[in-house]
Scaffold this motif. Structure first.
Motif, PDB file in Angstrom:
ATOM      1  N   GLY A   1      10.806  -7.437 -10.182  1.00 41.60           N
ATOM      2  CA  GLY A   1       9.645  -8.233  -9.806  1.00 41.60           C
ATOM      3  C   GLY A   1       8.577  -7.435  -9.092  1.00 41.60           C
ATOM      4  N   PHE A   2       8.765  -6.105  -8.981  1.00 41.87           N
ATOM      5  CA  PHE A   2       7.744  -5.265  -8.359  1.00 41.87           C
ATOM      6  C   PHE A   2       6.407  -5.402  -9.080  1.00 41.87           C
ATOM      7  CE2 PHE A   2       9.711  -1.688  -5.620  1.00 41.87           C
ATOM      8  CZ  PHE A   2      10.550  -2.591  -5.001  1.00 41.87           C
ATOM      9  N   ASP A   3       6.465  -5.586 -10.414  1.00 45.33           N
ATOM     10  CA  ASP A   3       5.207  -5.677 -11.167  1.00 45.33           C
ATOM     11  C   ASP A   3       4.399  -6.904 -10.739  1.00 45.33           C
ATOM     12  OD1 ASP A   3       7.066  -7.379 -12.322  1.00 45.33           O
ATOM     13  OD2 ASP A   3       6.765  -6.680 -14.371  1.00 45.33           O
ATOM     14  N   ALA A   4       5.070  -8.007 -10.423  1.00 44.79           N
ATOM     15  CA  ALA A   4       4.362  -9.214  -9.977  1.00 44.79           C
ATOM     16  C   ALA A   4       3.726  -8.987  -8.608  1.00 44.79           C
ATOM     17  CB  ALA A   4       5.329 -10.396  -9.925  1.00 44.79           C
ATOM     18  N   PHE A   5       4.509  -8.417  -7.668  1.00 46.11           N
ATOM     19  CA  PHE A   5       3.987  -8.148  -6.329  1.00 46.11           C
ATOM     20  C   PHE A   5       2.799  -7.193  -6.377  1.00 46.11           C
ATOM     21  CE2 PHE A   5       8.277  -9.488  -4.969  1.00 46.11           C
ATOM     22  CZ  PHE A   5       7.947 -10.314  -3.900  1.00 46.11           C
ATOM     23  N   LEU A   6       2.975  -6.083  -7.092  1.00 41.26           N
ATOM     24  CA  LEU A   6       1.947  -5.045  -7.106  1.00 41.26           C
ATOM     25  C   LEU A   6       0.702  -5.474  -7.875  1.00 41.26           C
ATOM     26  CD1 LEU A   6       4.290  -1.970  -7.413  1.00 41.26           C
ATOM     27  CD2 LEU A   6       2.605  -2.314  -5.611  1.00 41.26           C
ATOM     28  N   LEU A   7       0.885  -6.191  -8.976  1.00 45.36           N
ATOM     29  CA  LEU A   7      -0.284  -6.635  -9.734  1.00 45.36           C
ATOM     30  C   LEU A   7      -1.102  -7.632  -8.921  1.00 45.36           C
ATOM     31  CD1 LEU A   7      -1.957  -6.581 -12.291  1.00 45.36           C
ATOM     32  CD2 LEU A   7      -0.489  -8.362 -13.226  1.00 45.36           C
ATOM     33  N   GLY A   8      -0.424  -8.562  -8.245  1.00 44.59           N
ATOM     34  CA  GLY A   8      -1.142  -9.506  -7.391  1.00 44.59           C
ATOM     35  C   GLY A   8      -1.934  -8.779  -6.312  1.00 44.59           C
ATOM     36  N   HIS A   9      -1.335  -7.746  -5.755  1.00 47.55           N
ATOM     37  CA  HIS A   9      -1.994  -6.936  -4.715  1.00 47.55           C
ATOM     38  C   HIS A   9      -3.200  -6.201  -5.281  1.00 47.55           C
ATOM     39  CE1 HIS A   9      -2.389  -4.560  -1.095  1.00 47.55           C
ATOM     40  NE2 HIS A   9      -2.225  -3.428  -1.759  1.00 47.55           N
ATOM     41  N   ILE A  10      -3.059  -5.640  -6.479  1.00 52.63           N
ATOM     42  CA  ILE A  10      -4.156  -4.883  -7.100  1.00 52.63           C
ATOM     43  C   ILE A  10      -5.325  -5.810  -7.433  1.00 52.63           C
ATOM     44  CG2 ILE A  10      -4.837  -3.572  -9.152  1.00 52.63           C
ATOM     45  CD1 ILE A  10      -3.194  -2.013  -7.037  1.00 52.63           C
ATOM     46  N   VAL A  11      -5.026  -6.995  -7.959  1.00 58.86           N
ATOM     47  CA  VAL A  11      -6.091  -7.955  -8.265  1.00 58.86           C
ATOM     48  C   VAL A  11      -6.849  -8.314  -6.994  1.00 58.86           C
ATOM     49  CG1 VAL A  11      -6.593 -10.305  -9.057  1.00 58.86           C
ATOM     50  CG2 VAL A  11      -4.963  -8.887 -10.320  1.00 58.86           C
ATOM     51  N   GLN A  12      -6.113  -8.465  -5.894  1.00 58.02           N
ATOM     52  CA  GLN A  12      -6.755  -8.796  -4.630  1.00 58.02           C
ATOM     53  C   GLN A  12      -7.612  -7.630  -4.126  1.00 58.02           C
ATOM     54  OE1 GLN A  12      -4.043 -10.446  -1.798  1.00 58.02           O
ATOM     55  NE2 GLN A  12      -5.543 -10.580  -0.157  1.00 58.02           N
ATOM     56  N   GLN A  13      -7.099  -6.401  -4.233  1.00 55.64           N
ATOM     57  CA  GLN A  13      -7.819  -5.235  -3.726  1.00 55.64           C
ATOM     58  C   GLN A  13      -8.996  -4.852  -4.611  1.00 55.64           C
ATOM     59  OE1 GLN A  13      -7.005  -3.526  -0.698  1.00 55.64           O
ATOM     60  NE2 GLN A  13      -5.860  -5.433  -0.468  1.00 55.64           N
ATOM     61  N   GLU A  14      -8.763  -4.831  -5.925  1.00 53.68           N
ATOM     62  CA  GLU A  14      -9.780  -4.338  -6.860  1.00 53.68           C
ATOM     63  C   GLU A  14     -10.716  -5.450  -7.342  1.00 53.68           C
ATOM     64  OE1 GLU A  14     -10.053  -1.126  -7.590  1.00 53.68           O
ATOM     65  OE2 GLU A  14      -8.224  -0.486  -6.567  1.00 53.68           O
TER      66      GLU A  14
ATOM     67  N   GLU B   1       0.830  -1.203   0.000  1.00 54.71           N
ATOM     68  CA  GLU B   1       0.000   0.000   0.000  1.00 54.71           C
ATOM     69  C   GLU B   1       0.866   1.256   0.000  1.00 54.71           C
ATOM     70  OE1 GLU B   1      -3.281   0.890  -0.267  1.00 54.71           O
ATOM     71  OE2 GLU B   1      -3.431  -1.148  -1.031  1.00 54.71           O
ATOM     72  N   ILE B   2       2.003   1.199   0.694  1.00 59.24           N
ATOM     73  CA  ILE B   2       2.949   2.321   0.667  1.00 59.24           C
ATOM     74  C   ILE B   2       3.490   2.515  -0.751  1.00 59.24           C
ATOM     75  CG2 ILE B   2       5.240   3.083   1.431  1.00 59.24           C
ATOM     76  CD1 ILE B   2       4.629   1.882   4.156  1.00 59.24           C
ATOM     77  N   LEU B   3       3.874   1.401  -1.406  1.00 57.65           N
ATOM     78  CA  LEU B   3       4.384   1.482  -2.770  1.00 57.65           C
ATOM     79  C   LEU B   3       3.315   1.999  -3.735  1.00 57.65           C
ATOM     80  CD1 LEU B   3       6.506  -1.783  -3.093  1.00 57.65           C
ATOM     81  CD2 LEU B   3       7.343   0.573  -3.060  1.00 57.65           C
ATOM     82  N   ARG B   4       2.082   1.590  -3.511  1.00 59.17           N
ATOM     83  CA  ARG B   4       0.993   2.061  -4.365  1.00 59.17           C
ATOM     84  C   ARG B   4       0.886   3.584  -4.321  1.00 59.17           C
ATOM     85  NH1 ARG B   4      -5.187  -0.400  -4.540  1.00 59.17           N
ATOM     86  NH2 ARG B   4      -6.014   1.093  -6.033  1.00 59.17           N
ATOM     87  N   LYS B   5       1.071   4.154  -3.136  1.00 56.30           N
ATOM     88  CA  LYS B   5       1.019   5.610  -2.995  1.00 56.30           C
ATOM     89  C   LYS B   5       2.310   6.254  -3.520  1.00 56.30           C
ATOM     90  CE  LYS B   5      -2.276   5.801   0.824  1.00 56.30           C
ATOM     91  NZ  LYS B   5      -2.804   4.451   0.585  1.00 56.30           N
ATOM     92  N   TYR B   6       3.440   5.608  -3.260  1.00 55.57           N
ATOM     93  CA  TYR B   6       4.737   6.133  -3.717  1.00 55.57           C
ATOM     94  C   TYR B   6       4.772   6.252  -5.242  1.00 55.57           C
ATOM     95  CZ  TYR B   6       9.849   6.194  -4.436  1.00 55.57           C
ATOM     96  OH  TYR B   6      11.124   6.509  -4.830  1.00 55.57           O
ATOM     97  N   PHE B   7       4.185   5.258  -5.923  1.00 52.86           N
ATOM     98  CA  PHE B   7       4.163   5.269  -7.389  1.00 52.86           C
ATOM     99  C   PHE B   7       2.951   6.009  -7.962  1.00 52.86           C
ATOM    100  CE2 PHE B   7       6.553   1.053  -6.916  1.00 52.86           C
ATOM    101  CZ  PHE B   7       7.789   1.658  -7.087  1.00 52.86           C
ATOM    102  N   ARG B   8       2.124   6.599  -7.062  1.00 54.07           N
ATOM    103  CA  ARG B   8       0.931   7.345  -7.514  1.00 54.07           C
ATOM    104  C   ARG B   8       0.156   6.516  -8.544  1.00 54.07           C
ATOM    105  NH1 ARG B   8       4.335  12.170  -9.635  1.00 54.07           N
ATOM    106  NH2 ARG B   8       5.791  10.434  -9.852  1.00 54.07           N
ATOM    107  N   MET B   9      -0.094   5.307  -8.159  1.00 55.07           N
ATOM    108  CA  MET B   9      -0.610   4.315  -9.092  1.00 55.07           C
ATOM    109  C   MET B   9      -2.033   4.616  -9.553  1.00 55.07           C
ATOM    110  SD  MET B   9      -0.550   0.204  -8.581  1.00 55.07           S
ATOM    111  CE  MET B   9       1.235   0.238  -8.463  1.00 55.07           C
TER     112      MET B   9
END
Length: 256
Positions: free
Chosen positions: A67-80, A34-42
């Motif tokens: 591998g940030f794309d794998a971590f963040l995409l998995g997180h986004i799929v879970q959240q959204e 969630e910190i990275l999501r805000k840091y990258f203004r996703m």
């Protein structure tokens, strides 16, 4: 309303009642993501295209070496998308117990055809990068040039009659700069590793766009038709390349 008679350590997310594994491998990673999501203004586009139930193959472009794309995409799929995907990742994660155990606890699965099909047959969503390491470790001079798609994701979709959800990710290319792709010729022959310029992530804006699901109009037996499978993979790659270029033209400077 918060009960102020609670002890301070009982107020925050019920952390006192969590076991060590849950805290380390679930709560902490989600907090950091969630910190990275805000840091990258996703910016997330097309989340409604994530199937809310049933098997599906989520197929993104791959870049940024970390591998940030794998971590963040998995997180986004879970959240959204309100579902926990099985993320198929590089076999290097599973070479030793030191890396394999944390990877498995965070929902990563070794990227093999059998693992992908088994997950889909259980009705799961899987995240699979069709470019593989060729996309992840390509030099930044080739940024946003999709590398040739492997065909396994198409065969998985055909065998299990699952839709494919193409995803384009912008930002990872600028977050981690890769100077060169190094190939092993003697030890670990056939393997490649990146030669990074930076380890700490640069604050580039990220944009993740889920395209409309593709339902392949073929029976499972079509996976034996190598020419057809190759053509489908090529068509999806061209569709994603066009979407990548369209989004790049829209976003402007990735750091502003």
């Amino acid at each position: 309303m918060m009960n102020f008679l609670q002890k301070p350590n009982e107020k925050i997310f019920g952390l006192k009642n969590l076991d060590k594994d849950t805290l380390i491998f679930r709560v902490l990673p989600r907090f950091l993501l969630e910190i990275l999501r805000k840091y990258f203004r996703m910016e997330i586009i097309g989340a409604e295209n994530i199937p809310r139930r049933g098997a599906c193959v989520i197929a993104p472009n791959h870049s940024g070496y970390s591998g940030f794309d794998a971590f963040l995409l998995g997180h986004i799929v879970q959240q959204e998308g309100k579902r926990v995907p099985r993320v198929l990742t590089h076999h290097f994660w599973f070479l030793t117990e030191t890396t394999a155990i944390p990877a498995q606890k965070m929902g990563f699965t070794e990227a093999t055809y059998e693992n992908g099909v088994n997950a889909l047959k259980k009705g799961n969503a899987i995240v699979l990068f069709p470019e593989g390491e060729a996309g992840n470790f390509k030099p930044t001079t080739k940024r946003y040039q999709l590398q040739e798609f492997k065909r396994g994701f198409v065969r998985m979709a055909l065998e299990t009659q699952s839709p494919i959800v193409p995803v384009v990710i912008l930002g990872a290319e600028e977050t981690h700069i890769n100077l060169k792709k190094l190939k092993f010729t003697k030890f670990l022959k056939g393997s490649v590793i990146p030669l990074p310029l930076n380890i700490l992530p640069l604050p580039a804006k990220w944009r993740i766009k889920f395209l409309e699901p593709i339902h392949l109009p073929y029976k499972p037996s079509a996976l034996e038709d190598a020419e057809l499978v190759h053509e489908i993979a090529q068509d999806i790659q061209e569709k994603m390349q066009a979407a990548v270029e369209e989004e790049i033209n829209k976003r402007g400077n990735p750091f502003l």
